[in-house]
Design a protein around this motif. Structure first.
Motif, PDB file in Angstrom:
ATOM      1  N   THR A 120       2.086  -6.184 -12.999  1.00  0.00           N
ATOM      2  CA  THR A 120       2.031  -5.840 -11.411  1.00  0.00           C
ATOM      3  C   THR A 120       2.901  -5.039 -11.098  1.00  0.00           C
ATOM      4  N   PHE A 121       2.459  -4.436  -9.922  1.00  0.00           N
ATOM      5  CA  PHE A 121       3.575  -3.550  -9.330  1.00  0.00           C
ATOM      6  C   PHE A 121       3.267  -4.150  -7.498  1.00  0.00           C
ATOM      7  N   THR A 122       4.715  -4.982  -7.057  1.00  0.00           N
ATOM      8  CA  THR A 122       4.668  -5.203  -6.095  1.00  0.00           C
ATOM      9  C   THR A 122       5.175  -4.740  -4.505  1.00  0.00           C
ATOM     10  N   PHE A 123       4.871  -4.581  -3.664  1.00  0.00           N
ATOM     11  CA  PHE A 123       5.327  -3.688  -2.557  1.00  0.00           C
ATOM     12  C   PHE A 123       5.702  -5.107  -1.385  1.00  0.00           C
ATOM     13  N   TYR A 124       7.207  -4.445  -1.183  1.00  0.00           N
ATOM     14  CA  TYR A 124       7.287  -5.188   0.032  1.00  0.00           C
ATOM     15  C   TYR A 124       6.911  -4.197   1.805  1.00  0.00           C
ATOM     16  N   VAL A 125       6.755  -5.294   2.437  1.00  0.00           N
ATOM     17  CA  VAL A 125       7.206  -4.167   3.907  1.00  0.00           C
ATOM     18  C   VAL A 125       8.185  -5.302   4.843  1.00  0.00           C
ATOM     19  N   ARG A 126       9.095  -4.419   5.462  1.00  0.00           N
ATOM     20  CA  ARG A 126       9.963  -4.852   6.289  1.00  0.00           C
ATOM     21  C   ARG A 126      10.458  -4.718   7.601  1.00  0.00           C
ATOM     22  N   THR A 127      10.446  -6.341   8.218  1.00  0.00           N
ATOM     23  CA  THR A 127      10.135  -6.166   9.575  1.00  0.00           C
ATOM     24  C   THR A 127      11.253  -7.502  10.042  1.00  0.00           C
ATOM     25  N   ARG A 128      11.403  -6.693  11.321  1.00  0.00           N
ATOM     26  CA  ARG A 128      12.705  -7.277  11.798  1.00  0.00           C
ATOM     27  C   ARG A 128      12.823  -8.753  11.974  1.00  0.00           C
ATOM     28  N   LEU A 129      11.603  -9.474  11.839  1.00  0.00           N
ATOM     29  CA  LEU A 129      11.092 -11.369  11.128  1.00  0.00           C
ATOM     30  C   LEU A 129      11.413 -11.200  10.121  1.00  0.00           C
ATOM     31  N   GLY A 130      11.851 -10.284   9.530  1.00  0.00           N
ATOM     32  CA  GLY A 130      11.766 -10.799   7.465  1.00  0.00           C
ATOM     33  C   GLY A 130      11.066  -9.794   7.052  1.00  0.00           C
ATOM     34  N   SER A 131      10.973 -10.433   5.658  1.00  0.00           N
ATOM     35  CA  SER A 131       9.939  -9.148   4.650  1.00  0.00           C
ATOM     36  C   SER A 131       8.859  -9.931   3.956  1.00  0.00           C
ATOM     37  N   TYR A 132       7.645  -9.239   3.874  1.00  0.00           N
ATOM     38  CA  TYR A 132       6.650  -9.781   3.660  1.00  0.00           C
ATOM     39  C   TYR A 132       5.867  -9.137   2.403  1.00  0.00           C
ATOM     40  N   LEU A 133       5.265 -10.071   1.195  1.00  0.00           N
ATOM     41  CA  LEU A 133       4.863  -9.047   0.189  1.00  0.00           C
ATOM     42  C   LEU A 133       3.248  -8.261   1.130  1.00  0.00           C
ATOM     43  N   SER A 134       3.117  -6.882   0.836  1.00  0.00           N
ATOM     44  CA  SER A 134       1.798  -6.492   1.349  1.00  0.00           C
ATOM     45  C   SER A 134       0.333  -6.314   0.602  1.00  0.00           C
ATOM     46  N   LYS A 135       1.145  -5.620  -0.719  1.00  0.00           N
ATOM     47  CA  LYS A 135      -0.050  -5.895  -1.329  1.00  0.00           C
ATOM     48  C   LYS A 135       0.595  -5.375  -2.676  1.00  0.00           C
ATOM     49  N   GLN A 136      -0.556  -5.644  -4.195  1.00  0.00           N
ATOM     50  CA  GLN A 136       0.255  -5.443  -5.190  1.00  0.00           C
ATOM     51  C   GLN A 136      -0.676  -4.728  -5.942  1.00  0.00           C
ATOM     52  N   ILE A 137      -0.261  -3.633  -6.828  1.00  0.00           N
ATOM     53  CA  ILE A 137      -0.830  -2.778  -7.759  1.00  0.00           C
ATOM     54  C   ILE A 137      -1.306  -3.473  -8.765  1.00  0.00           C
ATOM     55  N   LEU A 138      -2.647  -3.357  -9.548  1.00  0.00           N
ATOM     56  CA  LEU A 138      -2.595  -4.222 -10.767  1.00  0.00           C
ATOM     57  C   LEU A 138      -3.233  -3.705 -11.809  1.00  0.00           C
ATOM     58  N   TYR A 139      -2.541  -3.368 -13.254  1.00  0.00           N
ATOM     59  CA  TYR A 139      -3.126  -2.975 -13.909  1.00  0.00           C
ATOM     60  C   TYR A 139      -3.530  -3.718 -15.293  1.00  0.00           C
ATOM     61  N   THR A 140      -3.522  -3.871 -16.434  1.00  0.00           N
ATOM     62  CA  THR A 140      -3.892  -4.218 -17.316  1.00  0.00           C
ATOM     63  C   THR A 140      -3.749  -3.087 -18.843  1.00  0.00           C
ATOM     64  N   VAL A 141      -2.702  -2.881 -19.547  1.00  0.00           N
ATOM     65  CA  VAL A 141      -2.580  -2.487 -20.821  1.00  0.00           C
ATOM     66  C   VAL A 141      -2.427  -2.825 -21.780  1.00  0.00           C
ATOM     67  N   LEU A 142      -3.062  -1.785 -21.920  1.00  0.00           N
ATOM     68  CA  LEU A 142      -3.501  -2.440 -24.034  1.00  0.00           C
ATOM     69  C   LEU A 142      -2.081  -1.622 -23.884  1.00  0.00           C
ATOM     70  N   VAL A 143      -0.804  -2.442 -24.794  1.00  0.00           N
ATOM     71  CA  VAL A 143      -0.147  -1.277 -25.961  1.00  0.00           C
ATOM     72  C   VAL A 143       0.066  -1.896 -27.635  1.00  0.00           C
ATOM     73  N   ILE A 144      -0.254  -0.900 -28.184  1.00  0.00           N
ATOM     74  CA  ILE A 144      -0.681  -0.508 -29.681  1.00  0.00           C
ATOM     75  C   ILE A 144       0.054   0.454 -30.506  1.00  0.00           C
ATOM     76  N   PRO A 145       0.857  -0.257 -31.640  1.00  0.00           N
ATOM     77  CA  PRO A 145       1.994   0.806 -32.291  1.00  0.00           C
ATOM     78  C   PRO A 145       1.344   1.436 -33.477  1.00  0.00           C
ATOM     79  N   LEU A 146       1.858   2.512 -33.319  1.00  0.00           N
ATOM     80  CA  LEU A 146       1.972   3.306 -34.388  1.00  0.00           C
ATOM     81  C   LEU A 146       2.895   3.891 -35.291  1.00  0.00           C
TER      82      LEU A 146
END
Length: 369
Positions: A120-146
């Motif tokens: 999950t990658f989170t993005f925050y927007v800063r305003t004069r009244l504070g910050s809020y979570l605006s959106k999230q970029i989501l990935y399903t990641v498969l990790v396999i050893p070689l």
């Protein structure tokens, strides 16, 4: 549900917007549409068609975003956010560099050293009244050893999210694998390691990779990472099946690979430090630096052309300070990237040079005694 998945594209969710973001974005757009309709709706016929077209686009975007966000919330709630994990490979992944956001990973399932994570990658927007979570970029990641460490390789799928990494890494590191494969993937390998990489990205491996053309793939150290959108159980099962085939194809081809820049047993298991990460590109920061530099120049020139009493207001207002700050930040970032690339290249070249032997050094030293 299948019909909804087809209509709204629910099987390819990368972006989850928060309700605050939906309210802000679509609320402002709705007010603009309302003003446009009340102003021009009764004036001329062309305005009616434009208004209803914009209203239809707006309504579709709002419904699609809302439904996709609801589905993402349901999947996230099902997986939960227990067992927080920040895998080292995910921490230095190309996806994190491209998105440039805070990263966290939650393991969904594991089998031996193979893991499926929700990154999950989170993005925050800063305003004069504070910050809020605006959106999230989501990935399903498969990790396999070689079975061994390999040079850093990135297979940027043109079907997944387009050429998203072209401004992250230097273009000189992109190589050509074969005709069909190059139409589906942009392949990046470390400079001077193109021949090495093509030795184990064989036509057989390329054929297996083509079956996973809807994903971005990356090799970091001795791990294969496959990036997919937010998936349900069926999608995860398909991802695991394709990932297993790809890892097997790689393992069958890397047993005989040796990094001849190293000596001894290291050649069989590791690669040089230079090969473990790609050289970054300052491209997007250069564009931002030029843009903000031009805006800054306009403020400076405008202040000299204005009346003396207005110069300070033009030279030092909110917008001009933002432009100066962006120009300084982007310029420093460009310098840092270029400097770091230069250091890495020089370190690599130095490691290949034979040691300098000083002739007659011992003889001259003995003469002093």
């Amino acid at each position: 549900m299948h019909a909804l998945s087809v209509v709204f594209g629910l099987r390819a969710i990368y972006l989850k917007q928060t309700w605050m973001q939906i309210f802000v974005v679509y609320g402002i757009l709705g007010l603009c549409l309302g003003w446009f309709g009340s102003t021009y709706l009764g004036d001329f016929l062309a305005g009616i068609w434009v208004f209803w077209l914009l209203l239809a686009i707006y309504s579709w975007a709002l419904i699609r975003t809302t439904v996709r966000t609801l589905l993402a919330d349901n999947i996230l709630r099902k997986y939960g956010e227990a067992n927080f994990l920040l895998a080292s490979e995910l921490g230095v992944s190309s996806t994190r560099l491209e998105i440039n956001a805070k990263n966290s990973a939650y393991p969904i399932a594991s089998q031996g050293k193979t893991q499926i994570c929700l990154s999950t990658f989170t993005f925050y927007v800063r305003t004069r009244l504070g910050s809020y979570l605006s959106k999230q970029i989501l990935y399903t990641v498969l990790v396999i050893p070689l079975t061994r460490q390999l040079p850093h390789i990135l297979f940027d799928s043109k079907r997944a999210k387009g050429k998203q990494f072209r401004s992250v890494y230097l273009k000189s590191q992109k190589i050509h694998v074969q005709g069909t494969f190059d139409l589906l993937f942009d392949t990046y390998v470390p400079k001077y390691y193109a021949v090495d990489s093509l030795s184990f990205v064989s036509p057989e491996v390329a054929e297996v990779l083509i079956q996973a053309q809807e994903y971005d793939l990356e090799i970091i150290n001795d791990k294969l990472l496959i990036y997919a959108p937010l998936l349900d159980e069926d999608g995860i099962a398909t991802l695991k099946k394709k990932g297993k085939l790809i890892a097997t194809a790689f393992n069958d081809n890397i047993d005989n690979y040796r990094d001849d820049r190293l000596t001894g047993e290291e050649r069989r298991t590791t690669v040089t430090p230079f090969a473990r990460s790609l050289l970054r590109s300052p491209r997007k920061y250069v564009i931002s630096a030029i843009t903000s530099g031009l805006v800054s120049t306009c403020f400076i020139v405008g202040s000299f052309l204005a009346a003396p009493e207005d110069r300070k207001d033009i030279l030092l207002n909110d917008l001009s300070i933002i432009a100066y700050t962006l120009f300084l930040f982007n310029s420093v970032t460009v310098y840092q990237i270029i400097h770091e690339n230069g250091k890495r290249l020089e370190s690599y070249r130095s490691s290949l040079r034979p040691p300098v032997r000083r002739k007659n050094h011992i003889y001259r030293r003995e003469l002093r005694f």
